[in-house]
Scaffold this motif. Structure first.
Motif, PDB file in Angstrom:
ATOM      1  N   LEU A   1      48.706  33.760  36.786  1.00 48.17           N
ATOM      2  CA  LEU A   1      48.240  33.297  37.854  1.00 48.17           C
ATOM      3  C   LEU A   1      48.649  32.055  37.839  1.00 48.17           C
ATOM      4  O   LEU A   1      48.740  31.204  37.212  1.00 48.17           O
ATOM      5  CB  LEU A   1      46.699  33.467  37.761  1.00 48.17           C
ATOM      6  CG  LEU A   1      45.803  32.781  38.553  1.00 48.17           C
ATOM      7  CD1 LEU A   1      46.170  33.445  39.926  1.00 48.17           C
ATOM      8  CD2 LEU A   1      44.284  32.738  38.375  1.00 48.17           C
TER       9      LEU A   1
ATOM     10  N   GLY B   1      45.018  35.477  34.429  1.00 54.14           N
ATOM     11  CA  GLY B   1      44.708  36.385  35.305  1.00 54.14           C
ATOM     12  C   GLY B   1      43.298  36.577  35.521  1.00 54.14           C
ATOM     13  O   GLY B   1      42.924  37.498  36.533  1.00 54.14           O
TER      14      GLY B   1
ATOM     15  N   PHE C   1      42.498  40.378  37.195  1.00 49.91           N
ATOM     16  CA  PHE C   1      43.440  40.992  38.257  1.00 49.91           C
ATOM     17  C   PHE C   1      44.156  42.070  37.650  1.00 49.91           C
ATOM     18  O   PHE C   1      44.770  42.134  36.558  1.00 49.91           O
ATOM     19  CB  PHE C   1      44.583  39.758  38.589  1.00 49.91           C
ATOM     20  CG  PHE C   1      45.591  40.426  39.427  1.00 49.91           C
ATOM     21  CD1 PHE C   1      45.060  40.237  41.089  1.00 49.91           C
ATOM     22  CD2 PHE C   1      46.523  40.809  39.268  1.00 49.91           C
ATOM     23  CE1 PHE C   1      45.945  40.675  41.867  1.00 49.91           C
ATOM     24  CE2 PHE C   1      47.521  41.178  40.289  1.00 49.91           C
ATOM     25  CZ  PHE C   1      47.248  41.143  41.482  1.00 49.91           C
TER      26      PHE C   1
ATOM     27  N   SER D   1      47.362  44.820  38.740  1.00 47.71           N
ATOM     28  CA  SER D   1      48.319  44.945  39.821  1.00 47.71           C
ATOM     29  C   SER D   1      48.493  45.802  40.587  1.00 47.71           C
ATOM     30  O   SER D   1      48.343  47.239  40.316  1.00 47.71           O
ATOM     31  CB  SER D   1      49.782  44.760  38.827  1.00 47.71           C
ATOM     32  OG  SER D   1      50.796  44.855  39.800  1.00 47.71           O
TER      33      SER D   1
ATOM     34  N   MET E   1      50.054  35.347  42.706  1.00 50.87           N
ATOM     35  CA  MET E   1      50.480  35.481  40.967  1.00 50.87           C
ATOM     36  C   MET E   1      51.919  35.242  41.051  1.00 50.87           C
ATOM     37  O   MET E   1      52.637  35.407  41.992  1.00 50.87           O
ATOM     38  CB  MET E   1      50.129  37.059  40.907  1.00 50.87           C
ATOM     39  CG  MET E   1      48.655  37.468  41.128  1.00 50.87           C
ATOM     40  SD  MET E   1      47.465  36.582  40.140  1.00 50.87           S
ATOM     41  CE  MET E   1      47.890  37.361  38.498  1.00 50.87           C
TER      42      MET E   1
END
Length: 1762
Positions: A656, A569, A600, A602, A671
């Motif tokens: 990812l 990520g 990243f 969520s 994702m």
């Protein structure tokens, strides 16, 4: 395995189910018509299109499939001779072998295809699909019409389908979660039976070829056996799980059912398992425990008496079926060893998983599926003319790791973990070239035109971290001389190879201008290279996670940046490195390269929460609007709302999958996992942390992607005009979005199609061609598809070419040398190689610095010496002192500090080496010091007394001088050799005589082969011969086993060895026993004493003594260690006492005890310990000694050690004195006069004094107790030492006695050994004679049995002759005389050597003369007896074959007579040899007896001299019971020394013997009864054996007509004449069948004609009946009229006409009757000959009644009268 399934495995019918198709008694079941079909176009899956969109359904057109799922089970089927069928994702591919064209059928469900199979008639094939409630589709071939659809067999997917042998039933098995086994009546689309197979994955299910009611299924760790059983409730399906038992459980991929119900299955380790019932009967392996195959094995067919197996080692092997079927495990092992009959090596790196056979009759061609990505054509005839295996097609094996297209042509390159790189032409749909490397490939990119103008450069990454540059070119454009070396349309050449990473290369990308190449790896590094003729490294950076992808910023961005996508990520943006500005570092790392990071976080749960809030708000607004309309808003209470969904952050974070730039600093991410279903728009934050791991960044925008919550986007690509967006989904589907000018915001309407496998075909690679006319996809299922955007017709018109253009070669490429490749995975990477070079450089620099400093130090030393020299030359008042020449203390302290600091650093660096050297030194000390320490005697001294206890010295052992024991003589060592020789000779005789038993007494008619056999029959004859040979081998083994069994059978006079040994023991120990001193005492041979045994006895005594001494030494050493601890403890207590007494007044002091010290004799090992000071002192003393004296080196060393030891003792004494003086000084200074104390201080002083006095007393008491306890333990140890000394003294006396006996035995050993050798020689000679005698007797018995057999065979020849001639043969007497005729035959002489021939020539000539005379006399007699009998010509009328057969029998009779005569001579010779051997045996026994007597004399002499030796036995007075006249005599020589315990034991033994005697009497009575019982049982068993033999003979007579040899029948090989007759019979049968068909046609025509005649006859009969009726009527009228009219009136012309007509009609009736009768007879004849029976609708014509005939005859008579 569940509890229920385990219950099934023990046989309970737990898994039973009734029919699901309804009541079995329902007779109104409707059968579907055979010609019924479904519309395929209406049922097959189609693309999914957004409703109300303008996207056409045929947006993409499938062009070709370049892949093959070689890892899928049973993914190869054969429809006909030239058409293969296999699964490719959601497609079923039909491949034509001759044209390589493909046809496709799409799955109907859109969820994929699970399994396929073909009907036995090859008129249908089955496609079992995957998805929710999938169906089984049955197609008709070759029309490809959808014939049947089977519904409701499983929930998610089918894993295997298979027809039964006749194709009437279909079995299917589902996968997770139900694993449902279903049997189908597929023609009526009905379920017959259905139940759960097991709770594990099932790989395969099949019907038995030999029993249609049996099925077998196998899978993960199991095999299960099924049976369709009929019960009172209907048809049931019962299953038993196979139990592995002691065998390790394994996944079973393949198995084969045997005709008798057994099953042979494969294993993971390469052996075969033979299942009988639900248990393993035996595990089959090769000889010496080798596995049948290397790796997993699958049996796949039983054909032509062979079980064929395939394995992951690329081998096909054929095993004998009969051997496997009869295999059984031995007692030692559960394995059965055998070797294959045939084997075929397909190739290297081949892993066969399934095979299908060609449908041609009598064909041995098979098509095999290779899990390594190939399809093979195999000829399994295993003949010398069979062609080699042929690889028909080659594909990628496993997931496709990289795909890219050429920027200038319709070329595509792919790479996979199967270590291959392939280039395809997707315009002509063919593979151009392939290159294989050392490791699997993981990444691939096609260089842009900025890098390669020709468009032929490929950059590939591999799993070992290597990057290779490959050049693609057309070899046909090379110069003529170089063109001949290269074949094909394309070629890949290695241009350069380098290794930037130590882990798999996962991404490769070129900078937008083509100046820099970036590579990413799963080791979380990104490496940069300069692009040119040779790529050179720039540097590398570390990123927060494994690299997933790399993307450079496009030309629309101002700055040149690299977007690094990590799997965890993280997203990192790196600036493009400048090769010129970067400074070279030690490891190429670029720590100062600018970067930005994004991690990243969520936001999906927040998005879902906002959507839920908006939905609820919309519902509330709608309700309010509805209430307003109804005017009921007033008084309505608001409902309580449910809680909104919680905010959720997945842990671990979602992976990812892909990403791409949108704007500078902004990018889109897709994702997986929890965050799938959206495209997230992200940007780098302005505030960047140094550590990116704790960083959390959220997207600033998102875009929902329809129907992707569980199906995330794995790959994304745009068309060149960015009007089309292609998305590859996790489920293997292609999704196409039509974009507008707004970019991704217009991403709404889409077109989707399922292409790859929905479970394993994750679509990671999707590309547009350079002209946007094609779309290429590659998934993890190994499939590669090409699609065209325009229709194929338009595409061909627009392109105007059939194949892609391959780039031309560079100029001079043919002259370049091959680039050096990196072969091993352990090769150093660029960074590692750089670090090694840097390390080597630093090492060289350090060595140079050390050399330079040493040089400078030497110069300074030289200068300082010169200064000292000058200083010494100066006057004394001017001369500088030594202290003035030294540096200032501050400089010295600083230097010392630096030295200590560096020393600590060096110690840390060399700590491991120090520890290693210390361990090595300890080992050396233990090795060389332990042996010396054993010689050191430790003397432990008491503390309060002079009591001393010393250890025993164990350095020298007298046993070391003793030799090894004498090897006992073995007079019977030749017994086994002679017995083996005897057995081998006997077996040879038996083998030579058993050959004649294989003759078959039947007439052999020789005839020419008029019929040529086919290849199949020739192969059958060869296999029959092989089987016969194997049967002969089995019979030979069986005969050997019988011989061995009979050899092991005890004789009638056999005695139990245990009983014999007991009897011998009793004879030796029971009776009038004599003392060893008696003259008549004879020592048993096994108890005779030899020097070797005496040495062993002496050695055991010394070992026992040494063990006792070692045990006591251990106790003394342990007590010494206790004393060491005690001394240290007493010193500590003494110090504490001293401190207490310092605080007390002197008059209150108690005298402390004298502290003990460890004497040198108590610790002798310390003499070997040394420290650095001691070693340094030894070095100084040694140098002084070398300077002072020139004495002997060894003597000087000894004196040095003595001097050094003396100095060490003096130093220790000085230290002790110095310590005592210091203590006295402390004591003196501590005692001061107390003056001027207050009362409180005095009170406190008294309390302190009382406490100190108590502590003083306690310490003294503890010290006294410890010392007394040690002295007590030492005293006890001394007592043990005294007792042990006493025992050792007695042992020394016994040792002395043993040594004297040993000397005596050595003195007599020479004489005894010579006699023993003679005795052994006599024994060997006697054994040899006995073995020869036994062998001679056995041969004599064999020859006598052979004579009986020869006589029986001669009688059998006569019986066979009589049986073949018969009783009524008129040539019986003649042929009998021919058979009985005696013929003079020339003796066959064996070939001999020239020497033998010359030596025996005279003797042979004499014998031949005598033989010739005898033969002449016999011939004269025979001629006179036979008269004119001529046996050379067959008399007329006699069967020539019978005559030839009689001659053959006569030849056999003569052979038997010659063999019988030879056997008689052998018998006589053997009898003479036996008598000679008996005489030799008597002589040998007499000589052995003489030698034995001499040996006994020597033994008596030896025993007498040993008895004369004195033995010392110390006794006490109470032990002497030899009293004469009430007093002990002075001479005790007449006394006997007896052990008191032994005397008591003898008394007890007398009582035990009395009890044993009574018990033995009872056993004797029982043994008599048991013996009589055994005799009765033996008699009964003999009678039973005779009955069984009679019954066997009776059955043989019933089946065979005579007694035959079953072993001979088993060894019969194939009869070529019989095969030719069968072939001729088949041909004649075919001809007769043809004639029969012709006669059937003729009979049918005759029947038709007969029917026609019958109909005509019937009409005539009806006419006849009508005429008869008219005649009767006319006669009645005539009779009536004759009464009234005169007879004359009727004589006119009218009367004559009437009579003539009546006569003609009567003639017609007679003729028709005769014809009908003849036809009836013909019909009856044909019916009796087997002709066709008359149809049921036409009955046989009845016979005319006799009354009618009578009536017909009456008018004639009347007419004639009239």
């Amino acid at each position: 395995m569940s509890e229920k399934e385990e219950t099934d495995s023990v046989g309970e019918p737990a898994e039973e189910t009734t029919e699901e198709s309804g009541d079995a008694e329902d007779e109104q079941t409707k059968h579907l018509p055979e010609d019924m079909e479904y519309d395929y176009e209406a049922l097959h899956s189609r693309p999914t299109i957004t409703p109300d969109s303008d996207i056409p359904e045929n947006l993409l057109h499938l062009c070709h499939s370049f892949g093959y799922e070689s890892g899928r089970r049973a993914n190869l089927q054969l429809l006909d001779e030239t058409t293969l069928m296999f699964i490719a994702g959601n497609l079923l591919v039909l491949l034509d072998l001759s044209t390589e064209e493909q046809r496709y059928l799409r799955s109907c469900s859109g969820g994929g295809i699970g399994a396929i199979t073909v009907h036995p008639s090859r008129q249908y094939f089955v496609v079992a699909e995957k998805g929710t409630q999938p169906n089984i589709i049955i197609y008709e071939y070759p029309s490809l019409r959808l014939h049947r659809i089977l519904r409701g067999g499983t929930e998610q997917a089918y894993s295997f389908v298979e027809f039964n042998r006749d194709g009437s039933l279909l079995a299917s098995v589902g996968s997770f979660p139900d694993f449902m086994l279903t049997l189908w009546n597929w023609r009526d689309e009905e379920v017959m039976l259905s139940c759960k197979a097991i709770s594990q994955e099932v790989y395969r299910v099949t019907f038995s070829r030999f029993n249609p009611e049996l099925l077998t299924s196998s899978g993960s760790g199991h095999i299960k056996f099924w049976k369709m059983a009929s019960t009172f409730t209907g048809l049931k399906l019962q299953g038993l799980v196979g139990r592995f038992g002691k065998t390790a459980s394994t996944d079973i991929e393949g198995y084969v059912e045997l005709p008798d119900g057994k099953v042979v299955s494969g294993t993971d380790w390469g052996n075969l398992l033979l299942w009988d019932g639900n248990t393993i009967k035996v595990e089959i392996c090769r000889k010496n425990g080798q596995s049948c195959h290397n790796g997993s094995v699958q049996p796949f067919v039983l054909e032509e008496g062979q079980l064929l197996t395939i394995g992951s080692d690329g081998m096909v092997r054929g095993w004998d079926f009969e051997t496997i079927d009869a295999a059984d495990s031995s007692m030692e092992s559960s394995r059965f060893e055998m070797e294959p009959l045939n084997e075929l090596e397909v190739g290297n790196n081949v892993c066969l998983s399934s095979a299908v056979k060609s449908p041609q009759p009598d064909s041995f061609v098979w098509f095999a599926q290779d899990s390594c990505g190939a399809i093979w054509k195999l000829d399994l005839s295993f003949t010398h003319t069979a062609p080699d295996p042929e690889c028909l097609f080659s594909f990628h094996a496993g997931a496709i790791q990289g795909l890219d297209v050429s920027p200038k042509s319709h070329l595509m390159a792919t790479i996979s973990l199967d270590r291959s790189v392939r280039v395809f032409d997707f315009l002509s749909n063919r593979e151009l070239t392939i290159s294989r490397f050392f490791q699997g490939g993981t990444a691939l990119i096609w260089a842009p035109p900025e890098v390669s103008q020709a468009g032929g450069l490929l950059v590939t990454g591999f799993e070992d971290g290597v990057v290779r540059l490959l050049e693609l070119f057309d070899p046909q454009r090379l110069p003529a001389d170089a063109r001949r070396q290269h074949k094909g349309d394309a070629r890949l050449n290695l241009k350069q190879a380098f290794k930037p990473h130590n882990a798999p290369v996962t991404a490769v990308a070129y900078e937008r201008n083509g100046d820099v190449l970036a590579t990413g790896s799963s080791d979380s590094t990104v490496f940069f290279f300069t692009v040119g003729d040779s790529y050179r490294p720039i540097g590398w950076v570390h990123v927060p996670g494994p690299v997933l992808g790399l993307q450079w910023s496009p030309h629309s961005h101002e700055e040149n940046r690299l977007l690094v996508l990590c799997e965890n990520g993280h997203v990192v943006e790196l600036h493009s490195p400048d090769p010129k500005a970067q400074k070279p570092s030690k490891s190429f790392e670029l720590p100062e390269l600018p970067r930005r990071s994004f991690r990243f976080r969520s936001i999906k749960s927040r998005i879902k929460r906002e959507e839920e809030k908006a939905r609820r708000q919309a519902e509330r607004e709608k309700k309010k609007a509805d209430l307003l309309k109804e005017s009921k808003l007033v008084g309505v209470e608001e409902e309580e709302e449910e809680e909104l969904p919680a905010i959720c952050i997945p842990d671990p974070p979602s992976p990812l999958y892909c990403g791409f730039y949108s704007q500078p600093g902004q990018f889109w991410l897709s994702m997986g996992g929890f965050d799938s279903g959206f495209l997230y728009h992200c940007r780098f934050s302005e505030e960047q942390d140094e550590d990116p791991d704790p960083q959390q960044d959220e997207p600033f925008d998102f875009l929902p992607v329809c129907d992707t919550d569980d199906d995330p986007v794995r790959s994304v690509t745009f068309s060149s005009d960015r009007k089309l967006l292609l998305c590859g989904l996790h489920s293997g589907s292609i999704r196409v979005y039509l974009l507008q000018d707004q970019g991704l915001s217009s991403m709404k309407d889409y077109w989707a199609l399922s292409v790859h496998d929905n479970q394993s075909g994750h679509l990671r690679h999707i590309r547009f061609s350079h002209d946007d006319n094609f779309v290429l996809t590659a998934g993890e299922d190994g499939n590669i598809f090409s699609f065209s955007l325009p229709p194929p017709e338009e595409l061909q018109t627009s392109l105007q070419k059939r194949k892609a253009t391959v780039p031309p070669p560079r100029v001079g490429v043919e002259k370049e040398l091959y680039a050096q490749d990196i072969e091993g995975p352990t090769a150093d990477s660029i960074v590692t190689a750089k670090l090694k070079l840097e390390k080597d450089r630093l090492q060289r620099e350090a060595e140079l610095k050390i050399t330079e400093k040493k040089r400078k130090l030497a110069e300074l030393q030289k200068k300082f010496k010169q200064v000292l020299k000058v200083n010494r030359s100066l006057p004394e008042h001017v001369r500088l002192k030594h202290e003035e020449l030294e540096l200032h203390p501050c400089f010295k302290e600083e230097a010392e500090r630096l030295k200590l600091q560096r020393m600590m650093e060096v110690r840390e660096q060399l700590s491991w080496e120090k520890e290693r050297s210390h361990i090595a030194f300890s080992k050396l000390q233990d090795w060389f010091r332990d042996s010396v320490e054993e010689a050191n005697v430790i003397t432990l001294v008491a503390i309060r007394s002079d009591l001393r206890v010393s250890t025993y010295s164990l350095l020298s052992k007298s046993s070391a001088q003793l030799g090894q024991q004498d090897t006992p003589s073995c007079p019977d060592r030749d017994k086994h050799v002679t017995s083996d020789r005897r057995k081998s000779r006997t077996e040879l005789e038996k083998d030579s005589n058993d050959r004649a038993e294989e003759e078959v007494l039947c007439p052999k008619v020789t005839r020419a082969a008029a019929v040529k056999l086919g290849d199949r029959q020739e192969e059958r004859l060869k296999k029959a011969a092989v089987k016969a040979e194997q049967a002969r081998a089995k019979l030979t083994i069986r005969k050997q086993e019988w011989v061995q069994l009979y050899a092991e059978k005890p004789d009638e006079d056999f005695e139990d060895p245990q009983d014999v040994q007991n009897i011998i023991t009793a004879r030796e120990n029971i009776g009038d026993l004599k003392l060893k001193t008696d003259k008549d005492y004879t020592v048993p041979r096994h108890l005779m004493m030899t020097s070797g045994r005496k040495r062993a006895e002496l050695k055991d005594l010394e070992d026992n003594m040494c063990e006792r001494q070692t045990e006591l030494n251990g106790q003394i050493v342990a007590l010494r260690d206790t004393k060491v601890l005690l001394v240290s403890q007493l010193r500590a207590q003494a110090q504490r006492l001293h401190k207490v007494q310092q605080r007390l007044a002197s008059h209150l002091h108690r005298a402390p005890p004298v502290l003990p010290t460890m004497l040198p004799e108590e610790t002798p090992e310390k003499r070997l310990q040394s420290n650095r000071a001691t070693l340094e002192r030894y070095r100084v003393l040694r140098e002084q000694r070398l300077k002072d004296t020139r004495e002997d080196k060894e003597e000087g060393t000894t004196r040095l050690l003595e001097q050094l030891e003396k100095e060490m003792k003096e130093k220790e004494e000085d230290d002790q004195e110095r310590g005592g003086e210091e203590e006295d000084e402390e004591e003196e200074t501590s005692v001061e006069e107390e003056v001027g104390l207050t009362e409180l201080e005095e009170e406190l002083g008294r309390e302190e004094e009382i406490r100190l006095l108590e502590e003083q007393d306690s310490l003294l008491e503890q010290m006294e107790t410890s010392v007394c306890q040690f002295d007590a333990e030492l005293l006890q140890l001394r007592h043990q030492r005294i007792h042990l000394d006493l025992k050792l003294t007695l042992a020394d006396l016994r040792q002395l006695k043993l040594y004297q006996e040993l000397l005596l035995l050595k003195e007599l050993e020479t004489k005894e050994s010579s006699l023993q050798e003679k005795f052994d020689a006599c024994i060997r000679e006697e054994n040899s004679i006995m073995s020869d005698l036994e062998e001679c007797k056995e041969q004599l018995q064999l020859k006598q049995r052979d004579m009986v057999k020869l006589q029986e065979r001669e009688r059998a020849l006569r019986t066979a002759l009589r049986a073949s001639l018969g009783d009524n043969n008129k040539f019986l007497e003649f042929l009998t005389k021919v058979f009985e005729k005696k013929i003079k035959r020339v003796k066959k002489k064996e070939p001999r050597g020239e020497g033998e021939q010359n030596v025996d020539s005279d003797e042979e000539s004499d014998e031949d003369d005598w033989d010739d005379d005898d033969d002449d006399d016999e011939d004269d007699d025979y001629d006179s007896e036979e008269g004119a009998l001529d046996d050379s010509v067959c008399p007329p009328g006699c069967d020539p074959q019978m005559f030839e057969y009689t001659l053959q029998l006569r030849e056999r009779r003569l052979d038997l007579e010659e063999m019988l005569a030879e056997d008689k001579k052998c018998v006589e010779a053997l009898k003479d040899e036996c008598s000679a051997l008996v005489k030799k045996e008597k002589l040998g026994k007499s000589s052995r007896k003489i030698v034995d007597d001499d040996l006994e004399l020597v033994n008596r002499e030896k025993r007498q001299r040993m008895n004369e030796l004195d033995v010392v036995v110390p006794l006490r007075l109470h032990q002497i019971e030899f009293v004469v006249d009430g007093s002990v005599p002075s001479d005790l020589s007449e006394g006997l020394v007896v052990d008191r315990v032994e005397l008591a034991r003898l008394g007890q033994r007398i009582k035990q013997l009395q009890v044993e005697k009574a018990h033995q009497r009872d056993l004797k009575v029982q043994a008599r009864h048991h013996h009589s019982k055994l005799l009765r049982e033996c008699k009964d068993m003999k009678a039973q054996g005779l009955e069984l033999e009679m019954e066997c003979n009776k059955l043989m007579m019933m089946k065979c007509g005579r007694l035959v040899n079953l072993e001979v029948l088993q060894t019969l090989s194939g009869n070529r004449v019989l095969e030719e007759l069968k072939q001729q019979k088949d041909r004649r049968a075919a001809a007769y069948e043809k004639d029969l068909q012709q006669w059937d046609a003729k009979v049918a025509e005759a029947r038709k004609a007969s029917m026609e005649v019958t109909r005509r006859n019937t009409r005539h009969l009806l006419t006849k009946k009508k005429l008869l009726e008219e005649k009767i009527e006319l006669e009645s009228k005539l009779n009536a009229r004759g009464k009234n009219i005169q007879f004359r009136q009727f004589q006119g012309a009218k009367r004559r006409n009437i009579l003539e007509s009546i006569g003609s009609l009567q003639e017609v009736v007679r003729r028709q009757s005769s014809q009908a009768e003849s036809l009836r007879r013909d019909i009856d004849v044909l019916s009796h000959k087997g002709g066709p029976v008359s149809p049921p609708g036409h009955s046989q014509l009845p016979t005319p009644p006799p009354s009618t005939r009578t009536r017909l005859s009456k008018p004639q008579s009347s007419t004639s009268v009239s």
